[in-house]
Scaffold this motif. Structure first.
Motif, PDB file in Angstrom:
ATOM      1  N   LEU A   1      10.637   1.158  -2.178  1.00 63.68           N
ATOM      2  CA  LEU A   1      10.021   0.166  -1.283  1.00 63.68           C
ATOM      3  C   LEU A   1       8.710   0.755  -0.781  1.00 63.68           C
ATOM      4  N   LEU A   2       7.622   0.115  -1.138  1.00 60.61           N
ATOM      5  CA  LEU A   2       6.299   0.604  -0.735  1.00 60.61           C
ATOM      6  C   LEU A   2       5.770  -0.301   0.369  1.00 60.61           C
ATOM      7  N   MET A   3       5.444   0.300   1.507  1.00 66.02           N
ATOM      8  CA  MET A   3       4.959  -0.485   2.645  1.00 66.02           C
ATOM      9  C   MET A   3       3.460  -0.250   2.784  1.00 66.02           C
ATOM     10  N   LEU A   4       2.683  -1.279   2.547  1.00 64.83           N
ATOM     11  CA  LEU A   4       1.225  -1.151   2.566  1.00 64.83           C
ATOM     12  C   LEU A   4       0.684  -1.809   3.831  1.00 64.83           C
ATOM     13  N   ASP A   5       0.045  -1.005   4.672  1.00 64.97           N
ATOM     14  CA  ASP A   5      -0.483  -1.507   5.939  1.00 64.97           C
ATOM     15  C   ASP A   5      -1.986  -1.757   5.775  1.00 64.97           C
ATOM     16  N   GLU A   6      -2.379  -2.994   5.747  1.00 63.74           N
ATOM     17  CA  GLU A   6      -3.787  -3.401   5.593  1.00 63.74           C
ATOM     18  C   GLU A   6      -4.460  -2.705   4.396  1.00 63.74           C
ATOM     19  N   PRO A   7      -3.891  -2.811   3.204  1.00 66.21           N
ATOM     20  CA  PRO A   7      -4.446  -2.040   2.081  1.00 66.21           C
ATOM     21  C   PRO A   7      -5.827  -2.502   1.633  1.00 66.21           C
ATOM     22  N   SER A   8      -6.204  -3.758   1.960  1.00 64.81           N
ATOM     23  CA  SER A   8      -7.499  -4.247   1.459  1.00 64.81           C
ATOM     24  C   SER A   8      -8.630  -4.008   2.453  1.00 64.81           C
ATOM     25  N   SER A   9      -8.298  -3.495   3.630  1.00 62.77           N
ATOM     26  CA  SER A   9      -9.322  -3.264   4.639  1.00 62.77           C
ATOM     27  C   SER A   9     -10.299  -2.185   4.156  1.00 62.77           C
ATOM     28  N   GLY A  10     -11.594  -2.507   4.166  1.00 65.54           N
ATOM     29  CA  GLY A  10     -12.608  -1.541   3.733  1.00 65.54           C
ATOM     30  C   GLY A  10     -12.884  -1.580   2.244  1.00 65.54           C
ATOM     31  N   LEU A  11     -12.160  -2.414   1.495  1.00 71.22           N
ATOM     32  CA  LEU A  11     -12.390  -2.500   0.045  1.00 71.22           C
ATOM     33  C   LEU A  11     -13.364  -3.643  -0.251  1.00 71.22           C
ATOM     34  N   ASN A  12     -14.185  -3.475  -1.308  1.00 64.23           N
ATOM     35  CA  ASN A  12     -15.064  -4.574  -1.700  1.00 64.23           C
ATOM     36  C   ASN A  12     -14.298  -5.548  -2.611  1.00 64.23           C
ATOM     37  N   THR A  13     -14.971  -6.631  -3.014  1.00 65.85           N
ATOM     38  CA  THR A  13     -14.278  -7.700  -3.760  1.00 65.85           C
ATOM     39  C   THR A  13     -13.644  -7.171  -5.050  1.00 65.85           C
ATOM     40  N   ASN A  14     -14.389  -6.330  -5.785  1.00 67.44           N
ATOM     41  CA  ASN A  14     -13.846  -5.787  -7.036  1.00 67.44           C
ATOM     42  C   ASN A  14     -12.636  -4.901  -6.769  1.00 67.44           C
ATOM     43  N   GLU A  15     -12.756  -4.105  -5.707  1.00 66.83           N
ATOM     44  CA  GLU A  15     -11.655  -3.195  -5.383  1.00 66.83           C
ATOM     45  C   GLU A  15     -10.412  -3.984  -4.952  1.00 66.83           C
ATOM     46  N   ILE A  16     -10.635  -5.096  -4.241  1.00 68.06           N
ATOM     47  CA  ILE A  16      -9.480  -5.923  -3.841  1.00 68.06           C
ATOM     48  C   ILE A  16      -8.821  -6.543  -5.071  1.00 68.06           C
ATOM     49  N   ALA A  17      -9.649  -6.930  -6.041  1.00 68.39           N
ATOM     50  CA  ALA A  17      -9.086  -7.489  -7.283  1.00 68.39           C
ATOM     51  C   ALA A  17      -8.246  -6.429  -7.998  1.00 68.39           C
ATOM     52  N   SER A  18      -8.753  -5.176  -8.012  1.00 66.97           N
ATOM     53  CA  SER A  18      -7.981  -4.079  -8.628  1.00 66.97           C
ATOM     54  C   SER A  18      -6.695  -3.851  -7.856  1.00 66.97           C
ATOM     55  N   LEU A  19      -6.810  -3.879  -6.529  1.00 68.04           N
ATOM     56  CA  LEU A  19      -5.629  -3.665  -5.678  1.00 68.04           C
ATOM     57  C   LEU A  19      -4.555  -4.700  -6.005  1.00 68.04           C
ATOM     58  N   ARG A  20      -4.996  -5.936  -6.159  1.00 64.29           N
ATOM     59  CA  ARG A  20      -4.046  -7.010  -6.471  1.00 64.29           C
ATOM     60  C   ARG A  20      -3.339  -6.738  -7.803  1.00 64.29           C
ATOM     61  N   ARG A  21      -4.131  -6.281  -8.793  1.00 59.58           N
ATOM     62  CA  ARG A  21      -3.538  -5.958 -10.101  1.00 59.58           C
ATOM     63  C   ARG A  21      -2.521  -4.827  -9.976  1.00 59.58           C
ATOM     64  N   TRP A  22      -2.884  -3.792  -9.178  1.00 57.20           N
ATOM     65  CA  TRP A  22      -1.952  -2.662  -9.004  1.00 57.20           C
ATOM     66  C   TRP A  22      -0.664  -3.123  -8.337  1.00 57.20           C
ATOM     67  N   ILE A  23      -0.815  -3.980  -7.312  1.00 61.36           N
ATOM     68  CA  ILE A  23       0.371  -4.458  -6.596  1.00 61.36           C
ATOM     69  C   ILE A  23       1.282  -5.216  -7.562  1.00 61.36           C
ATOM     70  N   GLU A  24       0.672  -6.056  -8.391  1.00 61.54           N
ATOM     71  CA  GLU A  24       1.482  -6.827  -9.346  1.00 61.54           C
ATOM     72  C   GLU A  24       2.129  -5.902 -10.378  1.00 61.54           C
ATOM     73  N   GLN A  25       1.368  -4.888 -10.793  1.00 57.71           N
ATOM     74  CA  GLN A  25       1.897  -3.930 -11.767  1.00 57.71           C
ATOM     75  C   GLN A  25       3.063  -3.137 -11.171  1.00 57.71           C
ATOM     76  N   LEU A  26       2.924  -2.764  -9.906  1.00 51.42           N
ATOM     77  CA  LEU A  26       3.991  -1.995  -9.255  1.00 51.42           C
ATOM     78  C   LEU A  26       5.251  -2.849  -9.144  1.00 51.42           C
ATOM     79  N   ARG A  27       5.063  -4.132  -8.845  1.00 53.11           N
ATOM     80  CA  ARG A  27       6.225  -5.022  -8.803  1.00 53.11           C
ATOM     81  C   ARG A  27       6.872  -5.104 -10.189  1.00 53.11           C
ATOM     82  N   ALA A  28       6.022  -5.174 -11.209  1.00 56.81           N
ATOM     83  CA  ALA A  28       6.554  -5.246 -12.576  1.00 56.81           C
ATOM     84  C   ALA A  28       7.343  -3.979 -12.918  1.00 56.81           C
ATOM     85  N   GLU A  29       6.982  -2.863 -12.269  1.00 53.97           N
ATOM     86  CA  GLU A  29       7.707  -1.607 -12.498  1.00 53.97           C
ATOM     87  C   GLU A  29       8.989  -1.544 -11.669  1.00 53.97           C
TER      88      GLU A  29
END
Lengths: 315, 254
Positions: free
Chosen positions: B176-204
């Protein structure tokens, strides 16, 4: 960079081995003390550089090592090794007993707790003259010998201390490069984050405190054998401050820094002694100069110069 | 995996600071391998709830169950070792360590060599370090930090610090990974990457509890709970939440 660093280390080892026979006896004597201080300062350095703990109580374990050696070799006529081992066992037990409660503290409070530990221990060494000999101390501690080879000159003792320093530095290097070293530095930089990664700060700090105590005890035993006596004046709180200054001056996060800091503490006061009564003031000025101008210590400043020259040499 | 369908379950959780109730009768659960969102205005109790679940605060009322076990008496370290790992609202990186060392620190709990083994560099200690190093190198690649791996974390910009903190949490194989405001301070591209990682982690198979003010990112969640003054006032999919009148009034704006 890595190759040049290895070359510097190899050259330093060659100098440490080959040079002392050509130095005056008095200077070799200073190098022996620098070696003994390196061992004691290494414990303080591991706590300061890897855990962020300022330990002002190393003198307690240094004294325990010295008194264990003195008492057992003089009054019990035990072999020298027994003095070393008993000193280490008592130091480890005391470090566990004291460390477990006080290592819950952090920052200045912990530093003050270790300072108090040193002050109380000094008073006990003074009062318990049935054990420590009080102000007269315990004299006549036999010279160390390896089989029939007696280490009765500064040069002979120097090579023993050099070996002990090399082994201690190697073991400390292993520790720093291991998972324990990673956990220690993580805890030093952000305790909250380290805890979230399952690091147990109190247990880990206690272990390193015990390790530091063991190093202090070994240094104390070496000191007793080299000087031939152990008395309470040798174990004042100013010596603890010197042990803390060793990593501060040399560079707390660097093992070589501990060696450089110990050389500074052992050699610089002697070099300044030619100025008579002024030498303590000059030593104080030198300390302030290093701390103010080189906050990362002497080796930190040297590393910075090295880094800049390497960057400047790049096309 | 255990027989429980929920990796995390909160039942009637309450907590007060002094006389002020910051959490009141909070109930929700996180199913295995799902993404659950937690939103709410500043001061609504989200971070307190994170602290309660991760063990930084011992809650006063109710039950926090992780994988079917009551966590009330468990230390932060025990929770982390069991796979309950968090990040922080303000990233807490190890500033004097390199990026690679930061990530390696996250994998220490996967190994078991002791201080004595480490001092004498015994075989298990060396094997542990090799394993930690390999895992950290892989994580550097996965999170796009391979070029920064020898930089001190101190020198990283805010966005990279956040990515580093996530990489460090993920390397420890959380359940169980608890992410507290993970997108704060990230730019649009980085948020898109973050979203992909989150989805990938769920897939794992990793369940994620996500706190964020970023409603776009929050659409990644299977279920979102809205916390307001310590109480959950709405739950459901993000579309449903955005249409909820009360939520619009107190948080999203009309």
């Amino acid at each position: 960079m890595k190759a040049s660093r290895s070359l510097v280390i190899l050259l330093s080892i060659a100098v440490c081995v080959a040079l002392p026979p050509f130095l005056p006896r008095h200077f070799v004597d200073l190098l022996v003390f620098a070696g003994i201080y390196t061992v004691a300062g290494l414990g303080v350095g591991l706590l300061l550089g890897q855990c962020g703990i300022a330990n002002l109580g190393q003198i307690v374990f240094y004294a325990i090592g010295a008194y264990a050696t003195a008492y057992l070799t003089v009054y019990v006529q035990a072999p020298a090794m027994v003095g070393f081992v008993v000193g280490m066992l008592i130091s480890a037990a005391l470090a566990l007993t004291i460390g477990w409660p006080i290592l819950r503290l952090t920052g200045y409070f912990l530093a003050l707790a270790t300072l108090a530990m040193g002050i109380v221990a000094n008073a006990l060494f003074f009062e318990w003259d049935w054990l420590t000999g009080g102000t007269l101390g315990i004299g006549g501690i036999p010279k160390l010998q390896i089989f029939s080879f007696v280490l009765d000159t500064p040069l002979r003792f120097y090579y023993l201390v050099l070996g002990v320093v090399a082994i201690c530095l190697l073991l400390a290097h292993n520790l720093i490069r291991s998972r324990t070293g990673l956990a220690l530095r993580a805890m030093r930089d952000s305790q909250d984050a380290a805890i979230s990664l399952a690091v147990n700060p109190r247990a880990l700090r206690t272990r390193i405190f015990i390790l530091s105590a063991l190093l202090g005890s070994v240094a104390g035993s070496l000191f007793a054998h080299y000087g031939g006596f152990a008395n309470v004046q040798s174990f004042g709180i100013e010596k603890s401050i010197n042990f803390l200054l060793i990593p501060v001056l040399g560079g707390a996060t660097s093992l070589i820094g501990v060696v450089v800091g110990a050389l500074f503490i052992a050699v610089v006061p002697e070099l300044l002694s030619q100025f008579g009564g002024l030498h303590q003031i000059l030593f104080g000025v030198a300390l302030i100069g290093v701390v103010v101008l080189m906050p990362a210590g002497l080796t930190g400043a040297l590393a910075e110069v090295w880094r800049r020259s390497a960057e400047g040499a790049r096309p | 995996m255990s027989g429980h369908t929920e990796i995390l379950s909160l039942r009637s959780v309450g907590h007060s600071f002094g006389g002020f109730s910051v959490l009141k009768n909070v109930n929700f659960s996180v199913p295995h391998g799902s993404i659950v969102g937690l939103i709410g205005p500043n001061g609504s109790g989200k971070t307190t709830l994170f602290n309660v679940i991760s063990g930084y605060i011992r809650h006063q009322h109710g039950l926090v169950a992780y994988d079917g076990h009551n966590m009330q008496a468990e230390s932060i370290q025990a929770r982390s070792s069991a796979g309950l790992v968090r990040t922080f609202q303000t990233p807490k990186v190890f500033e004097q360590m390199t990026v690679l060392e930061n990530i390696m620190a996250g994998a220490c709990k996967l190994t078991r060599s002791g201080v004595i083994e480490d001092i004498f560099s015994l075989p298990r200690s060396r094997a542990d370090m090799r394993r930690i190093f390999e895992l950290a190198e892989e994580a550097c690649l996965k999170f796009g930090m391979e070029k920064l791996r020898h930089d001190l974390a101190l020198r990283l910009p805010a966005g990279q610090r956040r990515v580093l903190e996530i990489a460090r949490a993920v390397i420890g194989r959380p359940r169980l990974l608890m992410l507290d405001e993970p997108s704060s301070g990230l730019n649009t591209n980085e948020i898109a990457s973050l979203r992909r990682w989150i989805e990938q982690l769920r897939a794992e198979g990793i369940a994620i509890l996500l706190v964020s003010h970023d409603m776009e990112l929050m659409t990644v969640a299977d279920c979102v709970h809205v916390l307001y003054f310590g109480e959950i006032i709405a739950s459901g999919g993000m579309d449903e939440i955005q249409k909820n009148t009360q939520v619009r009034e107190v948080y999203l704006g009309a």
